[in-house]
Design a protein around this motif. Structure first.
Motif, mmCIF file in Angstrom:
data_model
loop_
_atom_site.group_PDB
_atom_site.id
_atom_site.type_symbol
_atom_site.label_atom_id
_atom_site.label_comp_id
_atom_site.label_asym_id
_atom_site.label_seq_id
_atom_site.Cartn_x
_atom_site.Cartn_y
_atom_site.Cartn_z
ATOM 1 N N ILE A 135 14.095 30.488 55.731
ATOM 2 C CA ILE A 135 12.944 29.646 55.780
ATOM 3 C C ILE A 135 12.290 29.618 57.257
ATOM 4 C CG2 ILE A 135 11.781 27.429 55.495
ATOM 5 C CD1 ILE A 135 13.396 27.298 52.562
ATOM 6 N N ALA A 136 13.293 29.445 58.082
ATOM 7 C CA ALA A 136 13.156 29.104 59.589
ATOM 8 C C ALA A 136 12.750 30.421 60.193
ATOM 9 C CB ALA A 136 14.504 28.462 60.217
ATOM 10 N N GLY A 137 12.841 31.524 59.585
ATOM 11 C CA GLY A 137 12.547 32.957 60.292
ATOM 12 C C GLY A 137 13.595 33.799 60.821
ATOM 13 N N GLU A 138 14.836 32.981 60.361
ATOM 14 C CA GLU A 138 16.018 33.802 60.979
ATOM 15 C C GLU A 138 16.444 34.838 60.310
ATOM 16 O OE1 GLU A 138 19.019 30.563 61.635
ATOM 17 O OE2 GLU A 138 17.398 29.305 62.468
ATOM 18 N N ALA A 139 17.166 35.713 60.741
ATOM 19 C CA ALA A 139 17.835 36.842 60.040
ATOM 20 C C ALA A 139 18.941 36.508 59.303
ATOM 21 C CB ALA A 139 18.139 38.192 60.990
ATOM 22 N N ILE A 140 19.345 36.789 58.118
ATOM 23 C CA ILE A 140 20.258 36.515 57.353
ATOM 24 C C ILE A 140 20.887 37.936 56.782
ATOM 25 C CG2 ILE A 140 19.601 34.257 56.562
ATOM 26 C CD1 ILE A 140 18.828 35.446 53.761
ATOM 27 N N ALA A 141 22.156 37.803 56.307
ATOM 28 C CA ALA A 141 22.961 39.103 56.095
ATOM 29 C C ALA A 141 22.373 39.667 54.704
ATOM 30 C CB ALA A 141 24.461 38.614 55.752
ATOM 31 N N ALA A 142 22.265 40.909 54.572
ATOM 32 C CA ALA A 142 21.664 41.572 53.742
ATOM 33 C C ALA A 142 22.602 41.529 52.244
ATOM 34 C CB ALA A 142 21.737 43.110 53.889
ATOM 35 N N GLN A 143 23.918 41.382 52.525
ATOM 36 C CA GLN A 143 24.941 41.254 51.454
ATOM 37 C C GLN A 143 26.365 40.316 51.933
ATOM 38 O OE1 GLN A 143 26.073 44.775 48.930
ATOM 39 N NE2 GLN A 143 24.122 45.384 48.915
ATOM 40 N N SER A 144 26.584 39.509 51.310
ATOM 41 C CA SER A 144 27.755 38.793 51.599
ATOM 42 C C SER A 144 28.762 38.453 50.179
ATOM 43 C CB SER A 144 27.414 37.182 52.078
ATOM 44 O OG SER A 144 26.617 37.303 53.200
ATOM 45 N N LEU A 145 29.768 39.112 50.421
ATOM 46 C CA LEU A 145 30.711 39.266 49.313
ATOM 47 C C LEU A 145 31.715 37.945 49.327
ATOM 48 C CD1 LEU A 145 31.308 42.889 48.269
ATOM 49 C CD2 LEU A 145 30.134 41.116 46.901
ATOM 50 N N LEU A 146 31.918 36.895 48.647
ATOM 51 C CA LEU A 146 32.870 35.907 48.735
ATOM 52 C C LEU A 146 34.119 36.187 48.185
ATOM 53 C CD1 LEU A 146 30.506 32.836 47.917
ATOM 54 C CD2 LEU A 146 30.708 34.236 49.952
ATOM 55 N N PRO A 147 35.255 35.742 48.687
ATOM 56 C CA PRO A 147 36.576 36.201 48.424
ATOM 57 C C PRO A 147 36.936 35.618 46.925
ATOM 58 C CG PRO A 147 36.688 34.366 49.751
ATOM 59 C CD PRO A 147 35.479 34.766 49.718
ATOM 60 N N PHE A 148 37.881 35.929 46.308
ATOM 61 C CA PHE A 148 38.414 35.515 45.089
ATOM 62 C C PHE A 148 39.927 35.741 45.016
ATOM 63 C CE2 PHE A 148 36.696 39.695 44.476
ATOM 64 C CZ PHE A 148 38.111 40.412 43.919
ATOM 65 N N GLU A 149 40.541 35.068 44.218
ATOM 66 C CA GLU A 149 42.075 35.320 44.009
ATOM 67 C C GLU A 149 42.873 34.895 42.500
ATOM 68 O OE1 GLU A 149 44.330 32.285 46.323
ATOM 69 O OE2 GLU A 149 42.885 30.586 45.664
ATOM 70 N N LEU A 150 43.711 35.686 42.272
ATOM 71 C CA LEU A 150 44.095 35.500 40.994
ATOM 72 C C LEU A 150 44.981 34.158 41.071
ATOM 73 C CD1 LEU A 150 45.328 36.518 38.252
ATOM 74 C CD2 LEU A 150 47.064 37.712 39.710
ATOM 75 N N VAL A 151 45.030 33.280 39.973
ATOM 76 C CA VAL A 151 45.744 32.185 39.905
ATOM 77 C C VAL A 151 46.603 32.289 38.406
ATOM 78 C CG1 VAL A 151 45.546 29.699 39.508
ATOM 79 C CG2 VAL A 151 43.913 30.774 40.949
ATOM 80 N N VAL A 152 47.718 32.454 38.836
ATOM 81 C CA VAL A 152 48.826 32.538 37.628
ATOM 82 C C VAL A 152 49.273 31.392 37.050
ATOM 83 C CG1 VAL A 152 50.856 33.757 36.883
ATOM 84 C CG2 VAL A 152 49.461 34.849 38.728
ATOM 85 N N ARG A 153 49.101 31.190 35.943
ATOM 86 C CA ARG A 153 49.601 29.782 34.951
ATOM 87 C C ARG A 153 50.329 30.471 33.639
ATOM 88 N NH1 ARG A 153 44.040 27.852 36.128
ATOM 89 N NH2 ARG A 153 44.285 26.561 38.019
ATOM 90 N N GLY A 154 50.555 29.577 32.818
ATOM 91 C CA GLY A 154 51.385 29.913 31.662
ATOM 92 C C GLY A 154 50.806 30.617 30.759
ATOM 93 N N SER A 155 49.378 31.170 30.578
ATOM 94 C CA SER A 155 49.196 31.862 29.633
ATOM 95 C C SER A 155 49.252 33.580 29.441
ATOM 96 C CB SER A 155 47.496 31.595 29.363
ATOM 97 O OG SER A 155 46.982 32.304 30.538
ATOM 98 N N THR A 156 49.747 34.086 30.651
ATOM 99 C CA THR A 156 50.234 35.292 30.644
ATOM 100 C C THR A 156 51.853 35.581 30.924
ATOM 101 O OG1 THR A 156 49.709 35.510 33.016
ATOM 102 C CG2 THR A 156 47.922 36.180 31.626
ATOM 103 N N ALA A 157 52.483 36.414 30.442
ATOM 104 C CA ALA A 157 53.949 36.622 30.336
ATOM 105 C C ALA A 157 53.851 38.431 30.197
ATOM 106 C CB ALA A 157 54.607 35.894 29.729
ATOM 107 N N ALA A 158 55.444 38.524 30.280
ATOM 108 C CA ALA A 158 55.544 40.071 30.119
ATOM 109 C C ALA A 158 55.327 40.396 28.708
ATOM 110 C CB ALA A 158 57.178 40.320 30.501
ATOM 111 N N VAL A 159 54.969 41.819 28.514
ATOM 112 C CA VAL A 159 54.803 42.097 27.135
ATOM 113 C C VAL A 159 56.069 41.856 26.377
ATOM 114 C CG1 VAL A 159 55.822 44.355 27.506
ATOM 115 C CG2 VAL A 159 54.001 44.069 25.863
ATOM 116 N N PRO A 160 55.676 41.307 25.072
ATOM 117 C CA PRO A 160 56.793 41.164 24.170
ATOM 118 C C PRO A 160 57.600 42.339 23.448
ATOM 119 C CG PRO A 160 54.685 41.064 22.996
ATOM 120 C CD PRO A 160 54.410 41.114 24.181
ATOM 121 N N ARG A 161 58.785 42.261 23.401
ATOM 122 C CA ARG A 161 59.631 43.477 23.057
ATOM 123 C C ARG A 161 59.672 43.481 21.511
ATOM 124 N NH1 ARG A 161 61.968 45.713 27.356
ATOM 125 N NH2 ARG A 161 62.176 44.538 29.287
#
Length: 335
Positions: A309-335
């Motif tokens: 709005i102020a007429g300043e240049a802004i980045a064409a694309q900005s990708l924000l970081p993400f991360e895996l959060v491991v909790r109790g709903s995943t585990a090794a495949v059942p044998r």
């Protein structure tokens, strides 16, 4: 009858000139933060109500920003929108929010109404928009920004949804799962949902596997959608041992339905989501998910809007970081 508070009253209480008060109210981005806060404190103290039409006529701005989101039902959009609203309000701008329920025709109509109301900028979600809307945005002489996904046609702030889903799938593959199902949101007018399915496909392809058509189901983005999706996948001839869900609401619904059906999570079935909303940590077992910094998305978008709005240049694309959060709903495949 109480006399109406004037600009001079605000200036006297704030200890600044009337010109400074006027600048704070018309172009807050050009005033130092400390001065801006003094003036806004005096405005609140005196309950000063500036003449919006006069301000707009003098500055060429309405000090409003339009934000059009797919739905008001999802907390994930609420968090980013609230952060945007808070940041804009501190700069003297009001956020006008509308939704379209994933309908491109309604979205186009809503955007045109906001443009006609004279908003100073527009914020949209995703890259799926009607051709007429793209044309209207490019013909408009004010800033338009995309969020949640990136597109070269407009300045964009979002996430690499393919990579986020690929990370979740690689986690499941690393646990030994080979029959991986997907409960996706409806992909119509939703590039994020399609990109997340593609991310799963890419991860499986790298492991010399395929996403079988029978192990992909599209559902409404809510708890019941997750429940329905879980039932559909577990009714196949070879049910999956792990499921990636297009968001945490779907994943929570799937987990609750698995428990109702007597399927032990994660001993018999692993479930992974994406978003990292409050439910992900509150349910038992906790939900493994991809954490998206949605509040940062709202704040960064608001600051980009103010700069544009102020007429300043802004980045064409900005990708924000993400991360895996491991909790109790995943585990090794059942044998």
């Amino acid at each position: 009858m109480n006399q109406r508070t004037t600009l001079e009253d605000v200036a006297r209480v704030a200890g600044v000139s009337t010109a400074t008060v006027s600048r704070v109210l018309s172009k807050p981005e050009v005033v130092r933060a400390t001065t801006r806060e003094m003036v806004m404190s005096a405005v609140r103290q005196l309950d000063y109500q500036p003449d919006a039409s006069a301000r707009a006529l003098a500055s060429g701005r309405t000090h409003t920003v339009g934000c059009v989101i797919p739905t008001l039902d999802h907390a994930i959009f609420a968090r980013s929108t609230q952060a945007m609203q808070t940041t804009l309000a501190r700069a003297g701008y009001q956020l006008l929010v509308a939704s379209h329920d994933y309908d491109p025709v309604i979205e186009f109509e809503v955007v045109r109404v906001l443009q006609q109301r004279g908003v100073d900028a527009l914020v949209l979600v995703g890259t799926d928009h009607a051709p007429g809307l793209w044309k209207a945005l490019h013909a408009w002489n004010k800033p338009s920004l995309l969020t949640w996904s990136c597109d070269a046609r407009l300045p964009s702030i979002g996430f690499d949804n393919e990579s986020a889903a690929r990370l979740a799938t690689e986690h499941l593959l690393g646990l030994g799962h080979r029959r991986i199902g997907v409960i996706s949101g409806l992909t119509s007018h939703n590039d994020r949902a399609r990109s997340r399915i593609e991310g799963v496909r890419q991860a499986l392809k790298r492991a010399n596997l395929k996403l079988l058509p029978s192990l992909l189901t599209e559902q409404v983005f809510n708890l019941n959608g997750g429940r329905s999706g879980l039932r559909a996948l577990m009714a196949t001839r070879q049910p999956p041992t792990a499921i990636f869900c297009g968001n945490d609401l779907l994943a929570t619904g799937a987990l609750l339905e698995a428990q109702r059906m007597g399927i032990k999570v994660p001993r018999q079935l692993s479930i992974c989501g994406i978003d990292n909303n409050e439910l992900a940590e509150a349910i038992n077992p906790g939900l493994t998910t991809i954490a998206l910094p949605t509040q940062d998305l709202g704040r960064i978008t608001a600051n980009a809007v103010l700069s544009a709005i102020a007429g300043e240049a802004i980045a064409a694309q900005s990708l924000l970081p993400f991360e895996l959060v491991v909790r109790g709903s995943t585990a090794a495949v059942p044998r």
